[in-house]
Design a protein around this motif. Structure first.
Motif, PDB file in Angstrom:
ATOM      1  N   VAL A   3      18.732  41.279  25.963  1.00 32.14           N
ATOM      2  CA  VAL A   3      18.274  42.000  23.951  1.00 32.14           C
ATOM      3  C   VAL A   3      18.456  43.762  24.031  1.00 32.14           C
ATOM      4  CG1 VAL A   3      15.614  42.967  23.151  1.00 32.14           C
ATOM      5  CG2 VAL A   3      16.112  40.625  24.200  1.00 32.14           C
ATOM      6  N   ILE A   4      17.987  44.240  25.448  1.00 27.85           N
ATOM      7  CA  ILE A   4      18.855  45.721  25.868  1.00 27.85           C
ATOM      8  C   ILE A   4      19.983  45.765  25.367  1.00 27.85           C
ATOM      9  CG2 ILE A   4      19.475  47.461  27.536  1.00 27.85           C
ATOM     10  CD1 ILE A   4      16.106  45.738  28.764  1.00 27.85           C
ATOM     11  N   VAL A   5      20.787  45.191  26.161  1.00 28.78           N
ATOM     12  CA  VAL A   5      22.546  45.573  25.507  1.00 28.78           C
ATOM     13  C   VAL A   5      22.845  45.054  24.043  1.00 28.78           C
ATOM     14  CG1 VAL A   5      24.342  44.599  26.001  1.00 28.78           C
ATOM     15  CG2 VAL A   5      23.315  44.903  27.918  1.00 28.78           C
ATOM     16  N   ILE A   6      21.776  44.117  23.961  1.00 25.55           N
ATOM     17  CA  ILE A   6      22.382  43.613  22.225  1.00 25.55           C
ATOM     18  C   ILE A   6      21.776  44.889  20.525  1.00 25.55           C
ATOM     19  CG2 ILE A   6      22.027  42.302  20.004  1.00 25.55           C
ATOM     20  CD1 ILE A   6      21.869  40.099  22.568  1.00 25.55           C
ATOM     21  N   GLY A   7      20.459  45.843  21.807  1.00 29.31           N
ATOM     22  CA  GLY A   7      20.093  47.085  21.417  1.00 29.31           C
ATOM     23  C   GLY A   7      20.655  47.806  21.227  1.00 29.31           C
ATOM     24  N   ALA A   8      21.650  47.899  22.267  1.00 31.84           N
ATOM     25  CA  ALA A   8      22.369  49.182  21.919  1.00 31.84           C
ATOM     26  C   ALA A   8      23.727  49.198  21.595  1.00 31.84           C
ATOM     27  CB  ALA A   8      22.576  49.416  23.451  1.00 31.84           C
ATOM     28  N   GLY A  50      22.983  59.028  24.999  1.00 34.24           N
ATOM     29  CA  GLY A  50      22.633  59.406  26.311  1.00 34.24           C
ATOM     30  C   GLY A  50      22.640  58.108  27.013  1.00 34.24           C
ATOM     31  N   SER A  51      20.875  58.940  27.256  1.00 30.91           N
ATOM     32  CA  SER A  51      20.052  58.148  28.204  1.00 30.91           C
ATOM     33  C   SER A  51      19.823  56.613  28.153  1.00 30.91           C
ATOM     34  CB  SER A  51      18.434  58.386  28.325  1.00 30.91           C
ATOM     35  OG  SER A  51      18.593  59.643  28.476  1.00 30.91           O
ATOM     36  N   LEU A  52      19.692  56.091  27.032  1.00 38.76           N
ATOM     37  CA  LEU A  52      20.323  54.345  26.442  1.00 38.76           C
ATOM     38  C   LEU A  52      20.873  54.143  27.313  1.00 38.76           C
ATOM     39  CD1 LEU A  52      18.584  51.434  24.702  1.00 38.76           C
ATOM     40  CD2 LEU A  52      20.119  53.160  23.072  1.00 38.76           C
ATOM     41  N   LEU A  53      22.257  54.528  26.866  1.00 33.96           N
ATOM     42  CA  LEU A  53      23.183  54.121  26.918  1.00 33.96           C
ATOM     43  C   LEU A  53      23.275  54.047  28.852  1.00 33.96           C
ATOM     44  CD1 LEU A  53      26.014  55.229  24.737  1.00 33.96           C
ATOM     45  CD2 LEU A  53      24.923  53.260  24.246  1.00 33.96           C
ATOM     46  N   LEU A  54      23.275  54.896  29.774  1.00 40.19           N
ATOM     47  CA  LEU A  54      22.972  54.855  30.395  1.00 40.19           C
ATOM     48  C   LEU A  54      21.924  53.905  31.543  1.00 40.19           C
ATOM     49  CD1 LEU A  54      22.712  58.710  31.811  1.00 40.19           C
ATOM     50  CD2 LEU A  54      25.415  56.754  32.062  1.00 40.19           C
ATOM     51  N   VAL A  55      20.608  53.034  30.262  1.00 37.27           N
ATOM     52  CA  VAL A  55      19.896  52.219  31.122  1.00 37.27           C
ATOM     53  C   VAL A  55      20.356  51.300  31.085  1.00 37.27           C
ATOM     54  CG1 VAL A  55      18.008  51.484  30.619  1.00 37.27           C
ATOM     55  CG2 VAL A  55      17.674  54.096  30.850  1.00 37.27           C
ATOM     56  N   ALA A  56      21.493  50.857  30.208  1.00 34.91           N
ATOM     57  CA  ALA A  56      21.965  49.796  29.190  1.00 34.91           C
ATOM     58  C   ALA A  56      22.237  49.290  30.563  1.00 34.91           C
ATOM     59  CB  ALA A  56      22.175  49.782  27.285  1.00 34.91           C
ATOM     60  N   PHE A  57      23.646  49.656  30.868  1.00 32.95           N
ATOM     61  CA  PHE A  57      24.807  49.446  31.314  1.00 32.95           C
ATOM     62  C   PHE A  57      25.060  48.684  32.738  1.00 32.95           C
ATOM     63  CE2 PHE A  57      28.261  50.053  34.021  1.00 32.95           C
ATOM     64  CZ  PHE A  57      29.598  49.814  33.213  1.00 32.95           C
ATOM     65  N   PRO A  58      23.859  48.730  33.576  1.00 33.81           N
ATOM     66  CA  PRO A  58      23.525  47.595  34.908  1.00 33.81           C
ATOM     67  C   PRO A  58      22.757  46.745  34.061  1.00 33.81           C
ATOM     68  CG  PRO A  58      22.195  50.197  34.242  1.00 33.81           C
ATOM     69  CD  PRO A  58      22.789  50.255  33.640  1.00 33.81           C
ATOM     70  N   PHE A  59      22.258  46.875  32.715  1.00 34.33           N
ATOM     71  CA  PHE A  59      21.611  45.334  32.477  1.00 34.33           C
ATOM     72  C   PHE A  59      22.927  44.950  31.822  1.00 34.33           C
ATOM     73  CE2 PHE A  59      18.059  47.648  32.174  1.00 34.33           C
ATOM     74  CZ  PHE A  59      17.232  47.278  32.646  1.00 34.33           C
ATOM     75  N   ALA A  60      23.921  45.229  31.625  1.00 31.42           N
ATOM     76  CA  ALA A  60      25.515  44.561  30.996  1.00 31.42           C
ATOM     77  C   ALA A  60      25.827  44.320  32.413  1.00 31.42           C
ATOM     78  CB  ALA A  60      26.339  46.017  30.285  1.00 31.42           C
ATOM     79  N   GLY A  84      28.282  40.494  28.260  1.00 30.55           N
ATOM     80  CA  GLY A  84      27.875  41.428  29.535  1.00 30.55           C
ATOM     81  C   GLY A  84      29.567  42.541  29.641  1.00 30.55           C
ATOM     82  N   ALA A  85      30.904  41.917  29.836  1.00 29.90           N
ATOM     83  CA  ALA A  85      31.490  42.600  29.665  1.00 29.90           C
ATOM     84  C   ALA A  85      32.214  42.864  28.442  1.00 29.90           C
ATOM     85  CB  ALA A  85      33.218  41.323  29.861  1.00 29.90           C
TER      86      ALA A  85
END
Length: 177
Positions: A3-8, A50-60, A84-85
């Motif tokens: 959900v976090i990755v899809i949301g970003a 930028g913060s959203l993207l930095l948070v989303a990367f580990p989830f991916a 994820g990829a």
């Protein structure tokens, strides 16, 4: 994590349209009248995106790691690995387009910390590290672009001017109250 990755990802897509449209005042894709230059997505401030993207990367990366841990055959392993990829790649592009110096500076440590989520000896570790290095090189190439070069060299003083104006108004309001 999905959900976090899809949301970003819609924010990255909107950000690409914003940058491609020519910047605030020129592009119809910016949602706010007062906003930062760069791919801000659904935010007005590039640091927030930028913060959203930095948070989303580990989830991916966690979506990729999940496929390593569960071989249950529930049919979701391959789609989650693909998400994820794709998320890793699109988030890297989003960070590069975002033009937030904080996000650019923090992206490389976030990538390498995220790699720790993968199992030791994983074949994914072998391709995530080179892809991360390529993403870092892309970010550095964008840093040398005219817009960020002005920010890094001190030629772009708009941030200082707006902050000085903000502090002068704040000081006046504090004195009045």
């Amino acid at each position: 994590a999905a959900v976090i990755v899809i949301g970003a990802l819609p924010g990255v897509t909107l950000g690409a349209l914003q940058v491609g449209g020519g910047g605030p005042g020129q592009s119809p894709w910016y949602l706010y009248e007062i906003t930062n230059v760069g791919a801000v997505g659904f935010f007005a401030n590039s640091n927030h995106m930028g913060s959203l993207l930095l948070v989303a990367f580990p989830f991916a990366v966690a979506l990729i790691a999940r496929t390593q841990m569960s071989r249950s055959g529930n049919g979701l392993a391959a789609p989650m690995a693909i998400l994820g990829a794709a998320g890793c790649l699109l988030i890297a592009v989003g960070v590069a387009l975002n033009r937030s110096l904080a996000a650019l500076a923090l992206f490389v440590p976030v990538v390498f910390a995220s790699i720790l989520l993968l199992r030791q000896g994983s074949r994914h570790k072998r391709w995530i590290a080179p892809v991360s290095i390529i993403a870092a090189i892309i970010c550095l190439a964008i840093l040398t672009g005219a817009g960020l070069r002005a920010e890094l060299s001190g030629g772009d003083t708009s941030s200082f001017v707006t902050r000085a104006e903000m502090w002068s108004r704040t000081a006046r309001l504090v004195a009045e109250s």
